[in-house]
Design a protein around this motif. Sequence first.
Motif, PDB file in Angstrom:
ATOM      1  N   ARG A  12      -3.928   2.522   0.700  1.00  0.00           N
ATOM      2  CA  ARG A  12      -4.659   2.158  -0.368  1.00  0.00           C
ATOM      3  C   ARG A  12      -3.698   1.304  -1.346  1.00  0.00           C
ATOM      4  O   ARG A  12      -2.264   1.620  -1.278  1.00  0.00           O
ATOM      5  CB  ARG A  12      -5.022   3.390  -1.370  1.00  0.00           C
ATOM      6  CG  ARG A  12      -6.252   4.450  -0.790  1.00  0.00           C
ATOM      7  CD  ARG A  12      -6.348   5.603  -1.472  1.00  0.00           C
ATOM      8  NE  ARG A  12      -7.493   6.219  -0.859  1.00  0.00           N
ATOM      9  CZ  ARG A  12      -7.230   7.275   0.049  1.00  0.00           C
ATOM     10  NH1 ARG A  12      -5.790   7.382   0.255  1.00  0.00           N
ATOM     11  NH2 ARG A  12      -8.061   7.902   0.395  1.00  0.00           N
ATOM     12  N   ASP A  13      -4.205   0.281  -1.618  1.00  0.00           N
ATOM     13  CA  ASP A  13      -3.407  -0.657  -2.476  1.00  0.00           C
ATOM     14  C   ASP A  13      -3.328  -0.144  -4.048  1.00  0.00           C
ATOM     15  O   ASP A  13      -4.064   0.752  -4.275  1.00  0.00           O
ATOM     16  CB  ASP A  13      -3.544  -2.123  -2.477  1.00  0.00           C
ATOM     17  CG  ASP A  13      -5.143  -2.438  -2.707  1.00  0.00           C
ATOM     18  OD1 ASP A  13      -5.888  -1.535  -3.324  1.00  0.00           O
ATOM     19  OD2 ASP A  13      -5.769  -3.460  -2.257  1.00  0.00           O
TER      20      ASP A  13
ATOM     21  N   THR B 192       3.455   7.996  -2.076  1.00  0.00           N
ATOM     22  CA  THR B 192       2.295   7.467  -2.555  1.00  0.00           C
ATOM     23  C   THR B 192       3.176   5.768  -3.207  1.00  0.00           C
ATOM     24  O   THR B 192       2.419   5.015  -3.731  1.00  0.00           O
ATOM     25  CB  THR B 192       1.701   7.907  -3.817  1.00  0.00           C
ATOM     26  OG1 THR B 192       2.934   8.339  -4.563  1.00  0.00           O
ATOM     27  CG2 THR B 192       0.960   9.084  -3.322  1.00  0.00           C
ATOM     28  N   ASP B 193       4.136   5.964  -2.820  1.00  0.00           N
ATOM     29  CA  ASP B 193       4.878   4.455  -3.476  1.00  0.00           C
ATOM     30  C   ASP B 193       4.481   3.423  -2.508  1.00  0.00           C
ATOM     31  O   ASP B 193       4.141   3.581  -1.454  1.00  0.00           O
ATOM     32  CB  ASP B 193       6.489   4.686  -3.144  1.00  0.00           C
ATOM     33  CG  ASP B 193       7.309   5.673  -3.807  1.00  0.00           C
ATOM     34  OD1 ASP B 193       6.629   6.162  -4.979  1.00  0.00           O
ATOM     35  OD2 ASP B 193       8.216   6.052  -3.493  1.00  0.00           O
ATOM     36  N   LEU B 194       4.264   2.214  -3.204  1.00  0.00           N
ATOM     37  CA  LEU B 194       3.844   0.993  -2.584  1.00  0.00           C
ATOM     38  C   LEU B 194       4.830   0.252  -1.941  1.00  0.00           C
ATOM     39  O   LEU B 194       5.875  -0.068  -2.523  1.00  0.00           O
ATOM     40  CB  LEU B 194       3.088   0.039  -3.715  1.00  0.00           C
ATOM     41  CG  LEU B 194       1.743   0.832  -4.296  1.00  0.00           C
ATOM     42  CD1 LEU B 194       1.133  -0.138  -5.556  1.00  0.00           C
ATOM     43  CD2 LEU B 194       0.726   1.356  -3.369  1.00  0.00           C
ATOM     44  N   ALA B 195       4.411  -0.254  -0.499  1.00  0.00           N
ATOM     45  CA  ALA B 195       5.291  -0.975   0.182  1.00  0.00           C
ATOM     46  C   ALA B 195       4.657  -1.644   1.435  1.00  0.00           C
ATOM     47  O   ALA B 195       3.428  -1.460   1.543  1.00  0.00           O
ATOM     48  CB  ALA B 195       6.594  -0.094   0.673  1.00  0.00           C
TER      49      ALA B 195
ATOM     50  N   THR C 279       0.917  -1.141   0.060  1.00  0.00           N
ATOM     51  CA  THR C 279      -0.034   0.173   0.126  1.00  0.00           C
ATOM     52  C   THR C 279       0.731   1.013  -0.047  1.00  0.00           C
ATOM     53  O   THR C 279       2.176   1.133   0.423  1.00  0.00           O
ATOM     54  CB  THR C 279      -0.985  -0.049   1.253  1.00  0.00           C
ATOM     55  OG1 THR C 279       0.030   0.202   2.475  1.00  0.00           O
ATOM     56  CG2 THR C 279      -1.706  -1.236   1.592  1.00  0.00           C
ATOM     57  N   ASP C 280       0.256   2.300  -0.340  1.00  0.00           N
ATOM     58  CA  ASP C 280       0.924   3.706  -0.355  1.00  0.00           C
ATOM     59  C   ASP C 280       1.303   3.961   1.481  1.00  0.00           C
ATOM     60  O   ASP C 280       0.753   3.176   2.527  1.00  0.00           O
ATOM     61  CB  ASP C 280       0.266   4.895  -0.990  1.00  0.00           C
ATOM     62  CG  ASP C 280      -1.240   5.059  -0.491  1.00  0.00           C
ATOM     63  OD1 ASP C 280      -1.453   4.627   0.535  1.00  0.00           O
ATOM     64  OD2 ASP C 280      -1.817   5.443  -1.136  1.00  0.00           O
ATOM     65  N   SER C 281       1.903   5.151   1.524  1.00  0.00           N
ATOM     66  CA  SER C 281       2.247   5.329   3.025  1.00  0.00           C
ATOM     67  C   SER C 281       1.678   6.804   3.211  1.00  0.00           C
ATOM     68  O   SER C 281       2.657   7.805   3.263  1.00  0.00           O
ATOM     69  CB  SER C 281       4.022   5.328   3.175  1.00  0.00           C
ATOM     70  OG  SER C 281       4.469   3.905   2.593  1.00  0.00           O
ATOM     71  N   LEU C 282       0.721   6.822   3.676  1.00  0.00           N
ATOM     72  CA  LEU C 282      -0.024   8.236   3.936  1.00  0.00           C
ATOM     73  C   LEU C 282      -0.253   8.295   5.585  1.00  0.00           C
ATOM     74  O   LEU C 282      -0.948   7.137   6.097  1.00  0.00           O
ATOM     75  CB  LEU C 282      -0.819   8.278   3.248  1.00  0.00           C
ATOM     76  CG  LEU C 282      -0.735   8.441   1.604  1.00  0.00           C
ATOM     77  CD1 LEU C 282      -2.034   8.700   0.868  1.00  0.00           C
ATOM     78  CD2 LEU C 282       0.386   9.726   1.465  1.00  0.00           C
ATOM     79  N   VAL C 283      -0.162   9.475   6.205  1.00  0.00           N
ATOM     80  CA  VAL C 283      -0.412   9.598   7.461  1.00  0.00           C
ATOM     81  C   VAL C 283      -1.351  10.769   7.798  1.00  0.00           C
ATOM     82  O   VAL C 283      -0.722  12.052   7.084  1.00  0.00           O
ATOM     83  CB  VAL C 283       0.752   9.719   8.451  1.00  0.00           C
ATOM     84  CG1 VAL C 283       0.147   9.986  10.003  1.00  0.00           C
ATOM     85  CG2 VAL C 283       1.344   8.518   8.435  1.00  0.00           C
ATOM     86  N   GLU C 284      -2.404  10.895   8.483  1.00  0.00           N
ATOM     87  CA  GLU C 284      -3.326  11.949   8.642  1.00  0.00           C
ATOM     88  C   GLU C 284      -3.028  12.291  10.124  1.00  0.00           C
ATOM     89  O   GLU C 284      -3.229  11.328  10.898  1.00  0.00           O
ATOM     90  CB  GLU C 284      -4.933  11.619   8.301  1.00  0.00           C
ATOM     91  CG  GLU C 284      -5.083  11.316   6.725  1.00  0.00           C
ATOM     92  CD  GLU C 284      -6.609  11.096   6.691  1.00  0.00           C
ATOM     93  OE1 GLU C 284      -6.887  11.299   5.461  1.00  0.00           O
ATOM     94  OE2 GLU C 284      -7.202  11.252   7.863  1.00  0.00           O
ATOM     95  N   TYR C 285      -2.719  13.607  10.384  1.00  0.00           N
ATOM     96  CA  TYR C 285      -2.486  14.028  11.587  1.00  0.00           C
ATOM     97  C   TYR C 285      -3.261  15.545  11.770  1.00  0.00           C
ATOM     98  O   TYR C 285      -3.371  16.187  10.890  1.00  0.00           O
ATOM     99  CB  TYR C 285      -1.078  14.006  12.000  1.00  0.00           C
ATOM    100  CG  TYR C 285       0.017  14.925  11.080  1.00  0.00           C
ATOM    101  CD1 TYR C 285       0.206  16.375  11.559  1.00  0.00           C
ATOM    102  CD2 TYR C 285       0.102  14.857   9.768  1.00  0.00           C
ATOM    103  CE1 TYR C 285       0.725  17.148  11.078  1.00  0.00           C
ATOM    104  CE2 TYR C 285       0.860  15.579   9.256  1.00  0.00           C
ATOM    105  CZ  TYR C 285       1.388  16.919   9.697  1.00  0.00           C
ATOM    106  OH  TYR C 285       2.117  18.028   9.004  1.00  0.00           O
TER     107      TYR C 285
END
Length: 402
Positions: free
Chosen positions: A255-256, A229-232, A209-215
């Motif tokens: 998100r995948d 947005t890189d998938l890992a 999935t991508d690597s996003l954090v909401e804070y």
Amino acid sequence: ISAEGPRVEDLKPVSAKILWKTDKPSSSIVAFGKDANYGTEMGNTEELITEHEVQLIGLEPKAKYHFKVKSADNEGNIGESDDKEFATPEKPVISKVAATEVSMNSAIITWETTTSITSEIEYGKTVGYGKNITDKSLSQTTQHAVKIVNLESGTMYHFRAKGTDQYGSEVQSDDYTFSTIAEPKIAKFAIESVTHGGAEIVWETNTDTDSLVEYQKDGDTDVKTAGATDLAKNHRVKIDKLEDNAKFRARIVGRDALGNEVKSDYKEFITLADTEAPKITYVKTETSIPSTGEDTIQAIISWNTDELSTSRIEYHSGAAISKTYSEKSDTDSNLTTSHLVIITKLKTSSIYHFRAISGDRAGNEGKSVDYTILTPQKKESLLQIILKNLEESFGFLRKLGK
């Protein structure tokens, strides 16, 4: 002894039914083969009847057969028909079986057949299958597509394609498999390396999935996003430029490749109070004379800091190092890590001592070591150069006249 000649009914790729009538009870035998020599006989020699029916089995699809019927009465009299022919139809062949548009809980199975048949799928988690779907919207076709729904995510399924042609012959494919897309799941979500200015968010996912954090800061409605947005499967996101000694909350939003989304619960953390002064490095100076004829010099002083901070210079003239600096520039309150201050109206051919000072948001103030500036000599104007040259020339002539 035949009362009604033989006829062929229920013709299929691998079987055929031969029917005839006799005028007296007699046995039922059919001789058949690829030519008029026949070679094979099927029937009933024990039961004597007048209406005869023999099922021929084990035939080859799409083949031409010769046959004749034979009947014997109880006195041993044998009647035979003339040579007849029939051709078996083509048996359907399944090919190009594929699972497409596989998602977390559905898949579309496609295949082709050489002749028109119905569309049916058997599927399950083992080769025992256990479930089937028949596409009743299509009677018979050579291009088949059946959608399987309500599947479990991240699961391997076995399946095979089936169908029945117009002759009632059933055909089925070999066993195939596909795996549904795994539903993204978050594990080992943790907040690490909390500092006065930020924190690092780490977690793992079972699929890429991508690597996003909401804070957001406690009490604020403004939600910010950080990450890539890189998938890992292994993720680490650094959040910076946060307010010191404040409560924040953060969650994962992944998100995948197919857009399937997963969200974690929120975790809270408190940034540390900033007690460290900015570290000043890479101090550089450059001096220049604004214009010819002026008695002042300007110095351009630049430096870097390891955190966002203000910019100010303190300085004094004289060769001796002093603990106090009598002059200072105005403070540039813009917070930055790359600093530049211009000092004007310095005297020519003079020595100045200075130090750079930067203050962070928490009020911690960093000071550089003492540095020295040696200002250049005043540039002479063109008129001064001419007068000096004339003075030197006339002075030389005066010396000769003595």
